[in-house]
Design a protein around this motif. Structure first.
Motif, PDB file in Angstrom:
ATOM      1  N   GLU A 321       0.825  -1.208   0.000  1.00  6.95           N
ATOM      2  CA  GLU A 321       0.000   0.000   0.000  1.00  6.95           C
ATOM      3  C   GLU A 321       0.866   1.268   0.000  1.00  6.95           C
ATOM      4  O   GLU A 321       0.501   2.293  -0.553  1.00  6.95           O
ATOM      5  N   GLY A 322       2.012   1.183   0.606  1.00 10.04           N
ATOM      6  CA  GLY A 322       2.887   2.356   0.766  1.00 10.04           C
ATOM      7  C   GLY A 322       3.355   2.396   2.206  1.00 10.04           C
ATOM      8  O   GLY A 322       2.596   2.111   3.112  1.00 10.04           O
ATOM      9  N   THR A 323       4.612   2.740   2.415  1.00  9.41           N
ATOM     10  CA  THR A 323       5.225   2.539   3.733  1.00  9.41           C
ATOM     11  C   THR A 323       4.544   3.286   4.868  1.00  9.41           C
ATOM     12  O   THR A 323       4.563   2.827   6.003  1.00  9.41           O
ATOM     13  N   GLU A 324       3.980   4.457   4.571  1.00 11.72           N
ATOM     14  CA  GLU A 324       3.366   5.215   5.667  1.00 11.72           C
ATOM     15  C   GLU A 324       2.331   4.396   6.426  1.00 11.72           C
ATOM     16  O   GLU A 324       2.184   4.517   7.627  1.00 11.72           O
ATOM     17  N   ALA A 325       1.644   3.550   5.670  1.00 11.75           N
ATOM     18  CA  ALA A 325       0.600   2.755   6.287  1.00 11.75           C
ATOM     19  C   ALA A 325       1.158   1.785   7.330  1.00 11.75           C
ATOM     20  O   ALA A 325       0.454   1.334   8.220  1.00 11.75           O
ATOM     21  N   LEU A 326       2.454   1.486   7.199  1.00 10.31           N
ATOM     22  CA  LEU A 326       3.067   0.479   8.049  1.00 10.31           C
ATOM     23  C   LEU A 326       2.893   0.773   9.540  1.00 10.31           C
ATOM     24  O   LEU A 326       2.573  -0.087  10.330  1.00 10.31           O
ATOM     25  N   PRO A 356      11.314  -0.591   2.912  1.00 11.01           N
ATOM     26  CA  PRO A 356      10.753  -1.918   2.619  1.00 11.01           C
ATOM     27  C   PRO A 356      10.046  -1.957   1.262  1.00 11.01           C
ATOM     28  O   PRO A 356       9.194  -1.123   0.979  1.00 11.01           O
ATOM     29  N   THR A 357      10.451  -2.901   0.423  1.00 14.02           N
ATOM     30  CA  THR A 357       9.909  -3.034  -0.932  1.00 14.02           C
ATOM     31  C   THR A 357       9.724  -4.513  -1.233  1.00 14.02           C
ATOM     32  O   THR A 357      10.537  -5.324  -0.826  1.00 14.02           O
ATOM     33  N   LEU A 372      -6.157  -5.206  -2.074  1.00 15.93           N
ATOM     34  CA  LEU A 372      -6.432  -3.879  -1.513  1.00 15.93           C
ATOM     35  C   LEU A 372      -7.460  -3.101  -2.349  1.00 15.93           C
ATOM     36  O   LEU A 372      -7.950  -2.063  -1.914  1.00 15.93           O
ATOM     37  N   LYS A 373      -7.754  -3.586  -3.529  1.00 11.55           N
ATOM     38  CA  LYS A 373      -8.702  -2.934  -4.455  1.00 11.55           C
ATOM     39  C   LYS A 373      -8.353  -1.471  -4.672  1.00 11.55           C
ATOM     40  O   LYS A 373      -9.220  -0.586  -4.632  1.00 11.55           O
TER      41      LYS A 373
END
Ligand SMILES: Nc1ncnc2c1ncn2[C@@H]1O[C@H](COP(=O)(O)OP(=O)(O)OP(=O)(O)O)[C@@H](O)[C@H]1O
Ligand SMILES: [Mg+2]
Length: 374
Positions: A321-326, A356-357, A372-373
């Motif tokens: 989704e993108g790291t911020e969500a982590l 992280p990738t 995640l749609k």
């Protein structure tokens, strides 16, 4: 290096002028093997481990070395492993008696003069014909054969053991110890082990208690050099009259980051789509959609395996989704992010640096679209 301008291979291992880039790795591996040092090649799935291993063996054979190559994925028992090693070693002199023949037609084989001379010298081979063979004995003898056979013929030998982590399914610890105890004393042999980033490979070669520690040099394989790939794909696109080929190549490489399999697969798919629609350039997004559905089963299986573990599943989705969500996930779900990241990078799904990738770009897209749609 020149490549045939029109061939794309996606799936089968590539060698010779089909193999793009990897010059640094090839140089380094050959350097180690020259000094008798064994090498371990670790990479995520489909990064080109088998290709590199086969290319090295091809080069060593050309340079006059003996070679042997065993794919542990295809090996179902200790006996089969022993027989495969023996057959591979003997084949350096074009002695090609199959394991099947050894097991079932020993009597007929013994009528063959060359075979009789060989078993006079290496009489353990007769053990393969026993109704109840001692498989550990045969494995140990076959490992010794690697070095003695090479030495007696005044050669060095390079052995490629692919999917080495799969020995876990046989009797992992015992085999590892046996291998190490025999091959560490060998003078004419060097080994090239390859495997995916499963924890097994890492454990076999780098855990503190591993018998292989300091025995073999570990090389982590990254993506293929994008500039070298660009030249190759541009050439193939040009040959196949792909419209606006150079910008499509750039889009493919930006997306894959040089992931060898997906770069080839996307290029192959683009050529196919252009050949059925010659009038317009093919948009990258359409190529990607096709490849996503081609790979759907593979990606679905990967997801099934990972989603059984709640923490890994959550962190993986956060990365996609993108790291911020982590970190918000961390707060909400009490997840030990750093430990889970370590597990995910240990299994080769994620690289953690600089951020992280996912190592599999298509899996990332698949997660974003299907799960995640987004
Ligand atoms: N150096 C390379 N140049 C061009 N294509 C490559 C290269 N390495 C790998 N590929 C592409 O990736 C595909 C998979 O390569 P290979 O089978 O060697 O990978 P692998 O890491 O052994 O995969 P697996 O994890 O499935 O065993 C090849 O069919 C080819 O399309
Ligand atoms: Mg492979």
């Amino acid at each position: 290096m020149s490549h045939p301008e029109h061939i794309i291979t996606a799936g089968k291992p590539v060698i010779g002028d089909q193999l793009i880039g990897r010059q640094k790795e090839i140089g380094l591996i050959n350097h180690y093997l020259d000094t008798g040092q064994s090498v371990v090649l670790i990479a995520p799935r489909r990064y080109g481990k088998t290709s590199l291993l086969l290319e090295i063996l091809r080069q060593r054979q050309r340079a006059g070395n003996y070679t042997a190559s065993v794919d542990f994925f295809a090996i179902a028992s200790i006996l089969a492993l022993a027989a495969e090693i023996t057959a591979q070693v003997l084949s350096n002199k074009k002695w090609t008696w199959s394991v099947y023949q050894l097991r079932t037609q020993l009597f007929e084989l013994l009528k063959n003069m060359q075979f009789r001379q060989t078993v006079d010298q290496y009489d353990f081979i007769l053990g393969f014909g026993n109704a109840q063979p001692d498989e550990w004995q045969l494995l140990s003898e076959s490992l010794k054969l690697i070095d003695t056979f090479a030495g007696e013929n005044n050669r060095n030998i390079v052995c490629g053991f692919d999917e080495f982590g799969d020995l876990e399914k046989l009797d992992g610890d015992k085999i590892v110890k046996l291998f190490r105890s025999i091959i560490q004393l060998q003078k004419n042999s060097a080994y090239l082990f390859a495997g995916s980033y499963e924890s097994v490979m890492t454990r076999i070669f780098s855990s503190r208690s591993s018998p292989f520690l300091r025995f073999a040099r570990i090389i982590h394989l990254g993506p293929v050099d994008k500039d070298e790939f660009r030249i190759f794909i541009n050439g193939v696109f040009g040959h196949n009259q792909v419209q606006q080929g150079e910008s499509l190549t750039d889009e493919i490489l930006t997306y894959t980051g040089g992931h060898p399999y997906y770069t080839q697969l996307l290029a192959q798919q683009a050529i196919f789509m252009q050949s059925t629609n010659k009038s317009k350039p093919i948009p990258f997004e359409r190529v990607l959609d096709e490849v996503l559905s081609l790979e759907n089963d593979y990606l679905e299986k990967m997801w099934e395996a990972i989603s059984a573990n709640r923490q890994q599943k959550t962190v993986l989705l956060a990365i996609a989704e993108g790291t911020e969500a982590l970190y918000s996930h961390l707060d909400r779900n009490r997840i030990n992010v750093s430990r889970t990241l370590k597990q995910l990078s240990g299994s080769g799904l994620v690289i953690t640096k600089p951020t992280p990738t996912l190592t599999d770009p298509l899996f990332r897209t698949w997660l974003r679209k299907r799960v995640l749609k987004m």
